[in-house]
Motif scaffolding. Structure first.
Motif, PDB file in Angstrom:
ATOM      1  N   ALA A 656       0.829  -1.208   0.000  1.00 14.07           N
ATOM      2  CA  ALA A 656       0.000   0.000   0.000  1.00 14.07           C
ATOM      3  C   ALA A 656       0.863   1.258   0.000  1.00 14.07           C
ATOM      4  O   ALA A 656       0.556   2.237  -0.690  1.00 14.07           O
ATOM      5  N   LEU A 657       1.956   1.269   0.758  1.00 11.71           N
ATOM      6  CA  LEU A 657       2.844   2.429   0.790  1.00 11.71           C
ATOM      7  C   LEU A 657       3.520   2.641  -0.567  1.00 11.71           C
ATOM      8  O   LEU A 657       3.664   3.775  -1.029  1.00 11.71           O
ATOM      9  N   VAL A 658       3.944   1.543  -1.195  1.00 12.97           N
ATOM     10  CA  VAL A 658       4.572   1.659  -2.515  1.00 12.97           C
ATOM     11  C   VAL A 658       3.559   2.128  -3.548  1.00 12.97           C
ATOM     12  O   VAL A 658       3.856   2.985  -4.394  1.00 12.97           O
ATOM     13  N   GLU A 659       2.331   1.601  -3.510  1.00 13.61           N
ATOM     14  CA  GLU A 659       1.289   1.996  -4.460  1.00 13.61           C
ATOM     15  C   GLU A 659       0.954   3.479  -4.348  1.00 13.61           C
ATOM     16  O   GLU A 659       0.586   4.120  -5.332  1.00 13.61           O
ATOM     17  N   ASN A 660       1.062   4.041  -3.142  1.00 17.98           N
ATOM     18  CA  ASN A 660       0.757   5.453  -2.936  1.00 17.98           C
ATOM     19  C   ASN A 660       1.995   6.335  -3.044  1.00 17.98           C
ATOM     20  O   ASN A 660       1.972   7.489  -2.598  1.00 17.98           O
ATOM     21  N   ALA A 661       3.054   5.785  -3.640  1.00 16.83           N
ATOM     22  CA  ALA A 661       4.286   6.531  -3.894  1.00 16.83           C
ATOM     23  C   ALA A 661       4.856   7.149  -2.626  1.00 16.83           C
ATOM     24  O   ALA A 661       5.394   8.254  -2.634  1.00 16.83           O
ATOM     25  N   LEU A 662       4.732   6.423  -1.505  1.00 14.59           N
ATOM     26  CA  LEU A 662       5.274   6.894  -0.237  1.00 14.59           C
ATOM     27  C   LEU A 662       6.446   6.037   0.222  1.00 14.59           C
ATOM     28  O   LEU A 662       6.941   6.207   1.338  1.00 14.59           O
ATOM     29  N   SER A 663       6.876   5.110  -0.637  1.00  9.88           N
ATOM     30  CA  SER A 663       7.985   4.240  -0.293  1.00  9.88           C
ATOM     31  C   SER A 663       8.550   3.636  -1.570  1.00  9.88           C
ATOM     32  O   SER A 663       7.883   3.583  -2.604  1.00  9.88           O
ATOM     33  N   LYS A 664       9.809   3.171  -1.472  1.00 14.09           N
ATOM     34  CA  LYS A 664      10.467   2.493  -2.581  1.00 14.09           C
ATOM     35  C   LYS A 664      10.725   1.037  -2.206  1.00 14.09           C
ATOM     36  O   LYS A 664      10.801   0.695  -1.028  1.00 14.09           O
ATOM     37  N   VAL A 665      10.878   0.208  -3.225  1.00 11.50           N
ATOM     38  CA  VAL A 665      11.145  -1.213  -2.988  1.00 11.50           C
ATOM     39  C   VAL A 665      12.605  -1.389  -2.604  1.00 11.50           C
ATOM     40  O   VAL A 665      13.509  -0.836  -3.244  1.00 11.50           O
ATOM     41  N   HIS A 666      12.837  -2.168  -1.554  1.00 10.16           N
ATOM     42  CA  HIS A 666      14.192  -2.469  -1.088  1.00 10.16           C
ATOM     43  C   HIS A 666      14.643  -3.784  -1.724  1.00 10.16           C
ATOM     44  O   HIS A 666      13.815  -4.659  -1.986  1.00 10.16           O
TER      45      HIS A 666
END
Length: 945
Positions: A656-666
């Motif tokens: 959900a955080l990645v979908e909302n552009a609030l996080s990147k994949v590690h």
């Protein structure tokens, strides 16, 4: 005393003037008190004694403070004479003439009505045999006295009243001035209305009543209210409080010497509380209706109420009338016993406050400075802060803290607060019923919309002696589905109701319901009012406790998805969880993502927050804070924080955080089952350049030619998973790239073993053999036999994890061929730190090992082989998140010495290590706390002996 009213007509010189008044009270069969019309306040009064007649004296109680005085009973027919006049005259208009005065007493003739054509009261008394005529000094030329004598003779002939046979002894009342047990007396009436006559009005809310038919003379205080009173000074004089005289007149004009019904409701501390009901008089109804139809203009409040007061009270309840007209205020302590419905009293008081009448003339509502939209609104509950406070989100998107009005959450009492000074005090778990109260609100409200009605705003208070400072509080009534949450909380015994000063109007709009709910909880012994032992919550907080977390990790890993409650959100990807089944608190990091960091205090100062860190934290809070979630724990970091995946209602928070552009994949997400979903979500946000990708620029792919130079250090870090640390500071690590293969192999092997369990004791271990061994957790792992002391003591090495154990041969079995090292090579590879020399001192070495265990065991790191060693490769290892060098950190902390290497391509690294060592020596850290203990020609300095 001034005249009650002026002459009604022009009188002759010899005839006394005719005056008018309203009968306030009948003192006896031959004496009354009349009053004038009220204009701006209580009217003047005067006592009129009927001339030429005498009626029996009423009973009198012995004067207090005079031991010789005694109670005197009624004279025969005295009470009947008083009652005759009371029923005929009270509250009615009469006219009278004053014939003469004697010792401050006025004597005259009284007529019912506006002129002398009305009924002559003295003649009516004599004709009924209730009074005797004064014949002494009889003058034949006095026609009134002559007529009274004739009427008396007729009454004697008819044997009426005083002249009846038997002497009238049966007409004497047996008045009871005291009641032995008032409480039992009140309870025996079962709150049924009892007939009574109001004999005296002390103030607007306290009267003296004669209860019929047993003639109990009791003092009754009106339940639920209090009027202004008359304060008695030291010299015996009385000083009225504002509106005290007006309140007493208001009650007198409606109740004094009226036939009423009284509901005796309670008797606390020998004080009888009751409600007085008086019937509506039809004559007043007709008067008011007629005046209203004719458009009559009442020239003052007092005239209006004197003429038409009873119609305004359709139920004839003086208590509600006093409140409505601003002559009284509600009283909490007696409100509970009011049988007619406390909400009626509150409504009447509220009406007077809104109109600002009488005692409320200076009243200012607690929410007077608030707009309607700020007084009542709908909001979504985002967090339950305490058992009486919550954070709500308004429709505008603003967050607001709301406190429940008039209730107090559970709190420590007495010595419990300092019972265990060594234990860290945690109010939520250590205060009895605090956790239950918080959980009740959390399950009822979190994430739901509620109706909020602001009752008052408590101003901020500064710190005082022993009292902390409190910010401004918005106190409100919160309802959901028609249920008052504060009332529900109190009824379960999870909160108590605050008691206020009488003049404190800042309270809940449903205060009486709260008191009633608390009374029910006390009666039923619920929660705080229970006599049972208080519940104890033994919750272990293992946040930051590396050793405890290490012990707990295998259980969470094997549990799969575990239930949890999010207690706190530190940032978008860092949370604190409560595990109900395990009754513990853990710090949880979201796996597979790299979230913007929030601002934080560091030794070097405040670290500035990364862009969109606050948005990420707010997103996580709104989605999961205080919600029930499921977590999958995969690993643990160096600080004892667990790493894994969090799910809420089918939503993976990392995704959900990645979908909302609030996080990147590690990069660590590559091993997970959610990797493809994360990458797909990230790709979409990257293309749209949203939030964390706002400044993203796609770089052109260029062919890079790597030139290898033998003299340059090659930094080719690869991800590994550290599984074991030895006492000599060697460690074992697994290659992350083959981690999924190992997991599949172990899963398949255990399934096969479960289907065909090995025969216990059938395997004879030999040194160097590969086998399978049952570990302490009950699972089978691949192992190698290192030494056989006896069948009960076999030394084995777990080839995929690097740890060793001494087991019995009954816990060993031959390894199935499909799972041998040919299928999958040994996964645990031994390494040691490059550029580091471990201290020889055992205590110092133990400190180093403990530090490394805390930092990297059971965590994912980056490893680079620097040079070969006699037993294993020497490597540098970096933390997976910060990319900091672990070995260099040990040198900086003064835990180890530098192993100087002479290779030319390593000199840059060696120089960095040596500089860090000099800094540790200068700061006298750990092994350098006594200075440099080494010889000048020691190997550490680059010399050989």
């Amino acid at each position: 005393m001034a005249s009650v009213s002026g002459p009604a007509q022009t009188a002759s010189a010899s005839a006394p003037p005719l005056q008018r008044g309203i009968v306030k009270m009948v003192l006896s069969g031959c004496a009354i008190i009349v009053r004038g019309q009220p204009r701006g306040g209580p009217p003047p009064e005067r006592q009129i004694n009927l001339s030429n007649i005498r009626a029996g004296a009423l009973a009198r109680r012995a004067a207090q403070g005079q031991p010789d005085s005694k109670d005197t009973p009624d004279e025969p027919w005295a009470f009947q004479a008083r009652e005759f006049l009371r029923k005929k005259l009270i509250g009615k208009e009469v006219c009278f003439t004053v014939e003469y005065k004697n010792m401050h007493r006025e004597y005259g003739m009284v007529y019912l009505g506006k002129d002398t054509t009305g009924e002559n009261i003295a003649e009516s008394l004599v004709s009924e045999g209730l009074a005797t005529v004064r014949r002494e000094g009889f003058r034949g030329n006095n026609p009134e006295q002559a007529r009274l004598c004739d009427l008396e003779d007729q009454s004697k002939a008819s044997k009426k009243g005083l002249w009846s046979e038997g002497g009238g002894a049966q007409t004497i009342r047996n008045i009871k001035y005291t009641i032995e047990n008032p409480r039992n007396f009140v309870d025996s009436l079962h709150q049924k209305p009892i007939n009574a006559i109001i004999e005296h009005v002390r103030d607007g809310s306290v009267v003296r009543a004669l209860l019929l038919p047993d003639y109990y003379l009791v003092t009754v205080m009106l339940s639920g209210i209090k009027c202004p009173t008359f304060k008695r000074e030291g010299d015996g004089t009385e000083t009225p409080e504002p509106f005290a005289a007006e309140a007493r007149f208001f009650t007198e004009s409606r109740l004094l010497q009226r036939d009423v019904q009284i509901i005796l409701e309670s008797c606390p501390n020998q004080i009888i509380l009751g409600t007085i009901l008086h019937p509506v008089k039809h004559r007043n109804q007709y008067l008011v209706v007629t005046l209203l139809i004719l458009g009559f203009s009442f020239y003052s409040f007092w005239v209006f109420f004197d003429r038409a007061h009873l119609i305004l009270s359709q139920n004839g309840n003086i208590t509600e009338l006093l409140l409505k007209e601003g002559f009284a205020r509600c009283v909490d302590w007696s409100m509970a016993v009011y049988t007619q419905g406390a909400e009626k009293l509150r409504a009447a008081e509220r009406s007077a406050k809104e109109r600002k009448v009488r005692i409320w003339k200076d009243y200012v509502a607690p929410t007077a400075n608030l707009d309607q939209k700020d007084r009542q609104f709908v909001a979504k509950v985002m967090q339950v802060v305490n058992a009486d406070a919550m954070v709500v989100k308004l429709n505008s998107g603003e967050y607001k803290t709301i406190h429940l009005s008039s209730i107090r959450p559970p709190r420590n009492e007495g010595e419990e607060k300092n019972k265990d000074k060594d234990k860290r005090f945690r109010p939520l778990y250590d205060i009895p019923y605090m956790f239950e109260a918080r959980e009740f609100l959390r399950k009822k409200l979190i994430g739901k919309k509620v109706n909020v009605t602001v009752d008052y705003i408590r101003a901020a208070t500064g710190p005082g002696e022993g009292t902390p400072a409190f910010p401004e509080r918005t106190c409100a009534t919160v309802t959901i589905g028609g249920i008052n949450i504060a009332e529900a909380l109190v009824s379960k015994g999870l909160a108590t109701v605050i008691r206020y000063r009488q003049d404190d109007d800042q309270r809940s709009s449903h205060y009486d319901e709260l008191l009633a709910a608390e009374a029910r909880a006390i009666k039923n012994g619920k929660g705080l009012h229970s006599k049972k032992e208080v519940p104890i919550h033994r919750v272990a907080d293992i946040s930051g406790e590396t050793q405890k977390a290490k012990q707990f990790l295998p259980f969470l890993q094997r549990a799969g998805r575990s239930e949890a409650v999010v207690e706190y959100v530190f940032s978008g990807s860092r949370l604190k969880l409560y595990m109900p089944k395990e009754t513990c608190l853990i710090t949880f990091l979201l796996a597979g993502i790299e979230c913007p960091r929030s601002s934080r205090n560091t030794p070097g100062g405040v670290q500035v927050a990364e862009p969109f860190s606050d948005e990420a934290m707010l997103f996580t809070k709104e989605l999961v804070l205080q919600r029930e979630v499921e977590v999958e724990v995969e690993s643990m970091d160096k600080a004892g924080n667990f790493i894994g995946w969090l799910h809420i209602e089918g939503v993976n928070l990392s995704v959900a955080l990645v979908e909302n552009a609030l996080s990147k994949v590690h990069f660590t997400a590559e091993r997970s089952a959610y990797y493809k979903t994360l990458v797909a979500a990230e790709e979409g946000c990257r293309q749209r350049k949203e939030k964390v990708w706002a400044n993203y620029e796609e770089k052109p792919v260029e062919e890079v030619v790597h030139l290898s130079e033998e003299k340059e250090r090659v930094a080719n870090y690869k991800p590994v998973y550290v599984t074991e640390i030895t006492d000599t500071l060697h460690f074992y690590a697994q290659d992350v790239e083959t981690g999924s293969q190992l997991e599949n192999l172990m899963e398949t092997m255990r399934a096969e073993i479960a289907a065909q369990p090995p025969v216990e004791g059938s395997y004879s271990p030999r040194r160097g053999d590969y086998c399978i061994a049952k570990f302490a957790d009950g699972e089978w792992y691949r192992a190698r036999v290192e030494k056989v002391e006896s069948p009960a003591k076999v030394h084995v090495f777990y080839i995929d994890y690097g740890n060793r154990e001494v087991v019995s041969s009954t816990r060993l079995a031959p390894i199935p061929p499909a799972f041998s090292t040919r299928t999958l090579p040994v996964q645990a590879t031994e390494y040691t730190f490059a550029f580091i020399q471990v201290p020889q001192d055992e205590d110092a070495r133990a400190d180093v090992v403990d530090c490394v265990v805390r930092d990297i065991q059971n965590s994912q790191c980056l490893l680079n082989v620097e040079y070969s060693g006699a037993t294993c490769p020497h490597v540098t290892i970096q933390f997976g998140d910060t990319k900091d060098d672990v070995g260099l950190g040990l040198v900086k902390e003064g835990l180890v010495m530098v192993d100087v290497r002479k290779e030319k391509h390593l000199q840059k690294m060696v120089t960095e290590y040596l500089n860090s060592q000099e800094s540790a020596k200068s700061a006298r850290l750990n092994i350098w706390r006594y200075g440099d203990f080494r010889a000048d020609d020691a190997d550490e300095f680059g010399y050989s002996r």
